[in-house]
Design a protein around this motif. Sequence first.
Motif, short mmCIF file in Angstrom:
data_model
loop_
_atom_site.label_atom_id
_atom_site.label_comp_id
_atom_site.label_asym_id
_atom_site.label_seq_id
_atom_site.Cartn_x
_atom_site.Cartn_y
_atom_site.Cartn_z
N SER A 151 0.95 -1.22 0.03
CA SER A 151 0.19 0.16 -0.10
C SER A 151 0.39 1.62 0.06
O SER A 151 0.42 2.07 0.19
N ALA A 152 1.85 0.98 -0.31
CA ALA A 152 2.37 2.08 0.10
C ALA A 152 2.76 3.16 -1.25
O ALA A 152 2.93 2.97 -2.48
N ASP A 153 2.83 4.54 -1.31
CA ASP A 153 3.33 4.58 -2.19
C ASP A 153 4.11 4.81 -3.25
O ASP A 153 4.68 4.91 -4.56
N PHE A 154 5.96 4.76 -2.17
CA PHE A 154 6.81 4.26 -2.90
C PHE A 154 7.65 4.07 -2.47
O PHE A 154 7.03 3.21 -0.67
N VAL A 155 8.49 3.13 -3.13
CA VAL A 155 9.84 1.85 -1.87
C VAL A 155 10.89 1.85 -2.43
O VAL A 155 11.08 2.31 -4.05
N VAL A 156 12.03 2.84 -1.46
CA VAL A 156 13.16 2.92 -1.98
C VAL A 156 13.67 1.78 -2.55
O VAL A 156 13.60 0.72 -1.39
N SER A 157 14.55 1.46 -3.51
CA SER A 157 15.01 0.35 -3.65
C SER A 157 16.54 1.18 -3.85
O SER A 157 17.59 1.75 -4.12
N SER A 158 18.54 -0.20 -3.56
CA SER A 158 19.43 0.32 -3.69
C SER A 158 20.50 0.36 -4.96
O SER A 158 20.90 0.25 -5.03
N SER A 159 19.81 -0.56 -4.98
CA SER A 159 20.18 -0.46 -6.79
C SER A 159 19.23 -1.15 -8.57
O SER A 159 18.18 -1.69 -7.24
N GLU A 160 19.51 -1.16 -8.93
CA GLU A 160 18.39 -2.03 -10.29
C GLU A 160 18.05 -3.34 -10.17
O GLU A 160 17.45 -3.48 -10.21
N GLN A 161 19.53 -3.74 -9.63
CA GLN A 161 19.61 -4.81 -9.50
C GLN A 161 17.95 -5.96 -8.83
O GLN A 161 17.16 -6.61 -9.02
N GLU A 162 18.01 -4.76 -7.25
CA GLU A 162 17.23 -4.91 -6.22
C GLU A 162 15.58 -4.25 -7.06
O GLU A 162 15.18 -5.22 -6.07
N ALA A 163 16.26 -3.47 -7.33
CA ALA A 163 14.60 -2.75 -7.75
C ALA A 163 13.93 -4.33 -8.78
O ALA A 163 13.13 -4.54 -8.68
N ARG A 164 14.62 -4.94 -9.12
CA ARG A 164 14.11 -6.24 -10.52
C ARG A 164 13.42 -7.45 -10.08
O ARG A 164 12.73 -7.68 -10.05
N ILE A 165 14.46 -7.20 -8.98
CA ILE A 165 13.72 -8.57 -7.26
C ILE A 165 12.46 -8.27 -7.06
O ILE A 165 11.08 -9.00 -7.12
N LYS A 166 12.28 -6.99 -6.74
CA LYS A 166 11.02 -5.48 -5.83
C LYS A 166 9.56 -6.27 -7.12
O LYS A 166 8.07 -6.71 -6.50
N VAL A 167 10.37 -6.12 -9.09
CA VAL A 167 9.38 -6.01 -9.09
C VAL A 167 8.67 -7.12 -9.03
O VAL A 167 7.72 -8.07 -9.57
N GLU A 168 9.59 -8.34 -9.97
CA GLU A 168 9.27 -9.75 -10.43
C GLU A 168 9.19 -10.67 -9.18
O GLU A 168 8.62 -11.45 -9.44
N GLU A 169 10.01 -10.19 -7.89
CA GLU A 169 9.49 -11.03 -6.82
C GLU A 169 8.51 -10.73 -5.74
O GLU A 169 8.15 -11.68 -5.59
N TRP A 170 8.43 -9.55 -5.70
CA TRP A 170 7.76 -9.25 -4.53
C TRP A 170 6.03 -8.50 -5.33
O TRP A 170 5.51 -8.28 -4.65
N GLY A 171 6.25 -8.04 -6.33
CA GLY A 171 5.10 -7.91 -6.60
C GLY A 171 4.97 -6.35 -7.37
O GLY A 171 4.18 -6.30 -7.16
N ILE A 172 5.78 -5.44 -6.75
CA ILE A 172 5.69 -4.76 -6.73
C ILE A 172 5.38 -3.23 -7.79
O ILE A 172 6.45 -4.20 -9.15
N LEU A 173 4.68 -2.72 -8.56
CA LEU A 173 4.36 -2.05 -9.38
C LEU A 173 6.13 -1.67 -9.67
O LEU A 173 6.78 -0.28 -8.88
N GLN A 174 6.45 -1.25 -10.95
CA GLN A 174 7.54 -0.43 -11.83
C GLN A 174 7.72 0.99 -11.28
O GLN A 174 8.61 1.35 -10.18
N GLU A 175 6.63 1.67 -11.38
CA GLU A 175 6.77 3.32 -11.04
C GLU A 175 6.96 3.65 -9.50
O GLU A 175 6.74 4.71 -9.23
N LYS A 176 6.43 2.53 -8.82
CA LYS A 176 6.39 2.47 -7.34
C LYS A 176 8.32 2.92 -6.72
O LYS A 176 8.60 3.48 -5.37
N ILE A 177 8.68 2.45 -7.74
CA ILE A 177 10.39 1.82 -6.86
C ILE A 177 11.82 3.62 -7.64
O ILE A 177 11.41 3.43 -8.93
N LEU A 178 12.06 3.64 -6.17
CA LEU A 178 13.06 4.85 -6.46
C LEU A 178 14.07 3.90 -5.87
O LEU A 178 14.76 3.77 -5.24
#
Length: 247
Positions: free
Chosen positions: A1-28
């Motif tokens: 339900s968060a508006d944004f999710v902070v990521s430390s790297s592009e690789q971690e962002a990919r995991i959060k999208v593909e494995e956690w199901g977080i929308l790409q546009e929410k990830i910073l």
Amino acid sequence: SADFVVSSSEQEARIKVEEWGILQEKILVTGFPRFDRLYELKEKVRPSGDRILYMPTWRDWDTHKVSLRNTALFGQMRSFLVDSGLSRFLLEKGIVLQLSVHQRMREFFEDFAREFGLENVEVLDQGIDLQDEILRSSLLVTDYSSVGWDFLFLGKPVLFFQFDLEDYLECTGSYLDLRKDLFGPVARNAEEAFSWVRFFVETGYSTATFNGQMEKMSDFAFAYRDGKNCERLGQEFEIELSVDETE
């Protein structure tokens, strides 16, 4: 339900999208704010060589039992701290092992240290500033704790004492391949763990043997190592607020 999710790297962002199901546009991808303080203080607070941080992970499948003495974790910690000769070795070297455990286990391990006369084992209070201990420690011993990334960020060695890897993968799982993606030596039993601790102490905590893998995983984990993660995050919020106001 968060508006944004902070990521430390592009690789971690990919995991959060593909494995956690977080929308790409929410990830910073700004880097984690907590690393800014480590970056700021890493040259000011230097490890003295007389502190090792030990952080075993809480195990839901094991440590909820009535008596911790009946758990594999207790048995392995006793083998590592007492039976292997580690405590005696560290005492001779003037090194304190700081033990950080889950709050449900803290009192138990204070009694454990007293029972076995572990004068150089200090059970850390829950209210301590863990970042200060990370900065002052020369080596981290853990199994699966994410604090390993903080040590990697600082370029300091990590020993992975994983006596129950199969149980961990079955009960908890991992987004990394724990058999090939780690950035330090892996010990499967207490004797191996003690041997690696002795290696690091006697080599002045050298990471030379593992520098290649450490650099590879640093590139994987950290898009930025410049102390400006908070600044980037603030700028992202300013951009998003500006968009909201125009809409």
